[in-house]
Scaffold this motif. Structure first.
Motif, PDB file in Angstrom:
ATOM      1  N   ILE A   8     -24.639 -51.149  41.059  1.00 20.27           N
ATOM      2  CA  ILE A   8     -24.551 -51.583  39.675  1.00 20.27           C
ATOM      3  C   ILE A   8     -24.276 -53.083  39.641  1.00 20.27           C
ATOM      4  O   ILE A   8     -23.350 -53.585  40.271  1.00 20.27           O
ATOM      5  CB  ILE A   8     -23.465 -50.798  38.917  1.00 20.27           C
ATOM      6  CG1 ILE A   8     -23.825 -49.308  38.885  1.00 20.27           C
ATOM      7  CG2 ILE A   8     -23.301 -51.326  37.494  1.00 20.27           C
ATOM      8  CD1 ILE A   8     -22.784 -48.419  38.250  1.00 20.27           C
ATOM      9  N   GLY A   9     -25.118 -53.794  38.932  1.00 19.10           N
ATOM     10  CA  GLY A   9     -25.024 -55.244  38.881  1.00 19.10           C
ATOM     11  C   GLY A   9     -25.886 -55.948  39.911  1.00 19.10           C
ATOM     12  O   GLY A   9     -26.027 -57.186  39.859  1.00 19.10           O
ATOM     13  N   GLU A  11     -28.970 -57.646  41.563  1.00 12.21           N
ATOM     14  CA  GLU A  11     -30.061 -58.360  40.915  1.00 12.21           C
ATOM     15  C   GLU A  11     -31.203 -58.659  41.881  1.00 12.21           C
ATOM     16  O   GLU A  11     -31.006 -58.734  43.095  1.00 12.21           O
ATOM     17  CB  GLU A  11     -29.555 -59.681  40.303  1.00 12.21           C
ATOM     18  CG  GLU A  11     -28.610 -59.488  39.136  1.00 12.21           C
ATOM     19  CD  GLU A  11     -28.238 -60.797  38.475  1.00 12.21           C
ATOM     20  OE1 GLU A  11     -27.739 -60.756  37.325  1.00 12.21           O
ATOM     21  OE2 GLU A  11     -28.430 -61.878  39.098  1.00 12.21           O
ATOM     22  N   ARG A 106     -31.877 -56.428  36.877  1.00 13.50           N
ATOM     23  CA  ARG A 106     -30.487 -56.090  37.218  1.00 13.50           C
ATOM     24  C   ARG A 106     -30.259 -54.600  36.998  1.00 13.50           C
ATOM     25  O   ARG A 106     -30.658 -54.048  35.970  1.00 13.50           O
ATOM     26  CB  ARG A 106     -29.522 -56.903  36.348  1.00 13.50           C
ATOM     27  CG  ARG A 106     -28.043 -56.600  36.597  1.00 13.50           C
ATOM     28  CD  ARG A 106     -27.161 -57.554  35.808  1.00 13.50           C
ATOM     29  NE  ARG A 106     -27.490 -57.518  34.393  1.00 13.50           N
ATOM     30  CZ  ARG A 106     -26.976 -56.636  33.538  1.00 13.50           C
ATOM     31  NH1 ARG A 106     -26.127 -55.696  33.956  1.00 13.50           N
ATOM     32  NH2 ARG A 106     -27.324 -56.672  32.264  1.00 13.50           N
ATOM     33  N   GLN A 108     -28.354 -51.836  35.720  1.00 14.27           N
ATOM     34  CA  GLN A 108     -27.384 -51.828  34.627  1.00 14.27           C
ATOM     35  C   GLN A 108     -26.440 -50.638  34.693  1.00 14.27           C
ATOM     36  O   GLN A 108     -25.237 -50.763  34.418  1.00 14.27           O
ATOM     37  CB  GLN A 108     -28.147 -51.828  33.304  1.00 14.27           C
ATOM     38  CG  GLN A 108     -27.302 -51.937  32.067  1.00 14.27           C
ATOM     39  CD  GLN A 108     -28.151 -52.215  30.838  1.00 14.27           C
ATOM     40  OE1 GLN A 108     -28.538 -53.344  30.569  1.00 14.27           O
ATOM     41  NE2 GLN A 108     -28.468 -51.170  30.084  1.00 14.27           N
ATOM     42  N   SER A 109     -26.956 -49.477  35.045  1.00 11.00           N
ATOM     43  CA  SER A 109     -26.107 -48.282  35.131  1.00 11.00           C
ATOM     44  C   SER A 109     -26.795 -47.227  35.980  1.00 11.00           C
ATOM     45  O   SER A 109     -28.018 -47.236  36.138  1.00 11.00           O
ATOM     46  CB  SER A 109     -25.802 -47.719  33.739  1.00 11.00           C
ATOM     47  OG  SER A 109     -26.984 -47.238  33.119  1.00 11.00           O
ATOM     48  N   ASP A 124     -30.723 -47.195  34.981  1.00 12.27           N
ATOM     49  CA  ASP A 124     -31.151 -48.145  33.953  1.00 12.27           C
ATOM     50  C   ASP A 124     -31.263 -49.526  34.579  1.00 12.27           C
ATOM     51  O   ASP A 124     -30.313 -50.012  35.213  1.00 12.27           O
ATOM     52  CB  ASP A 124     -30.157 -48.192  32.796  1.00 12.27           C
ATOM     53  CG  ASP A 124     -30.242 -46.979  31.883  1.00 12.27           C
ATOM     54  OD1 ASP A 124     -31.219 -46.211  32.007  1.00 12.27           O
ATOM     55  OD2 ASP A 124     -29.334 -46.793  31.058  1.00 12.27           O
ATOM     56  N   ALA A 126     -32.307 -53.522  33.727  1.00  7.61           N
ATOM     57  CA  ALA A 126     -32.576 -54.546  32.714  1.00  7.61           C
ATOM     58  C   ALA A 126     -33.490 -55.606  33.314  1.00  7.61           C
ATOM     59  O   ALA A 126     -33.214 -56.139  34.396  1.00  7.61           O
ATOM     60  CB  ALA A 126     -31.270 -55.176  32.244  1.00  7.61           C
ATOM     61  N   VAL A 140     -35.135 -52.802  28.881  1.00  2.57           N
ATOM     62  CA  VAL A 140     -34.294 -51.892  29.660  1.00  2.57           C
ATOM     63  C   VAL A 140     -35.144 -50.684  30.005  1.00  2.57           C
ATOM     64  O   VAL A 140     -35.621 -49.972  29.112  1.00  2.57           O
ATOM     65  CB  VAL A 140     -33.025 -51.470  28.905  1.00  2.57           C
ATOM     66  CG1 VAL A 140     -32.244 -50.449  29.730  1.00  2.57           C
ATOM     67  CG2 VAL A 140     -32.146 -52.683  28.592  1.00  2.57           C
TER      68      VAL A 140
END
Length: 288
Positions: A8-9, A11, A106, A108-109, A124, A126, A140
């Protein structure tokens, strides 16, 4: 899911350029003309900033392999079946043919759920796609990983029944039959080697589909093209779609639209009325 928390996060940035030949081939695949003002069409961003893993690094399904490596953008979810479940897109400004673009993605979740077909993992992502004038498309995207089909499970989707799609409640209606050449061309345009779109024995024997599967973003692009036929090029400021049921190659696909003010409702349906995709949009052209 704590086991995927490290992703998560995470990139990834990809740089690209809108090649005139690439865009011309995309237009040819969809049987449409390019915009006259040098811009690209809404939906073409799905052909940009693509994963480019070497062939030796593809998995059994044709998608790039995922691993525990810090270089692996997506988590190594062990579930073997993958699909693009939905997207929410904001069109900020049109991209132009010939310009350099970049896409920043990125994670996201990540969420695990249990559905009627077993374990599911939703990711998810983004995306922000920018051209030389700045941000052009914000999106998204939701990808879902699914467990293998249980032995003896009927193929998806169900066989066509005696029903017929009724378009009388819709303001615009187009029928087409996605063919093997169309699926091949879209796979090539998006560098998508997922075997459910071109390998019939794999699609039926390994992923338990009733035939070759029409790409979700291809169906979405056809809905965007229906909007273009009604409103003109680059007429939307937002677009969202959700896959409901697989569309099968060689079977009629009904694309429909109705509008209330700036809001549009869209859908894709099989010949017997089974819904394939639901979508909504907002127009950027007031009074059009």
């Amino acid at each position: 899911m704590s086991q995927w928390q490290a992703w998560i996060g995470r990139e990834e940035r990809r740089d690209d350029r809108i090649d005139p030949g690439h865009f011309a081939r995309w237009c040819a695949a969809l049987d449409r003309q390019a915009p006259a003002d040098g811009t690209t069409a809404q939906g073409f961003h799905w052909c940009l900033g693509l994963p480019d893993a070497p062939t030796a690094q593809l998995g059994p399904d044709g998608h790039p392999l995922r691993s525990d490596s810090p270089d692996s953008f997506l988590p190594p979810v062990p579930l073997p079946r993958r699909m693009w479940a939905s997207s929410k897109v904001e069109f900020v400004q049109p991209l132009r043919v010939g310009e350099a673009v970049s896409r920043l993605s990125r994670v996201q979740s990540i969420a695990e759920k249990n559905g009627g077909t077993g374990q599911l993992v939703f990711v998810d992502i983004a995306h922000e796609t920018s051209g030389t004038s700045g941000l052009a498309v914000r999106e998204v995207q939701t990808v879902v990983y699914r467990a293998p089909a249980e032995h003896g499970t009927p193929p998806a989707p169900p066989p066509l029944d005696e029903g017929r799609f009724d378009a009388s409640d819709w303001q615009a209606h187009r029928t087409l039959t996605p063919s093997e050449p169309l699926l091949f061309r879209y796979s090539a345009l998006t560098f998508n080697s997922h075997r459910i779109h071109y390998d019939l024995p794999y699609a039926m024997g390994e992923e338990n589909y009733r035939g070759l599967v029409v790409h979700g973003p291809l169906t979405a692009s056809l809905l965007l093209d229906l909007v273009r036929r009604e409103l003109g090029d680059n007429g939307l400021k937002s677009f969202a779609f959700r896959g409901v049921s697989p569309a099968i190659c060689g079977e009629d696909l009904h694309l429909v639209l109705r509008r209330t003010g700036d809001a549009l409702e869209l859908g894709a349906f099989a010949a017997d009325g089974r819904q394939v995709m639901s979508a909504s949009a907002t127009s950027s052209l007031r009074g059009a």
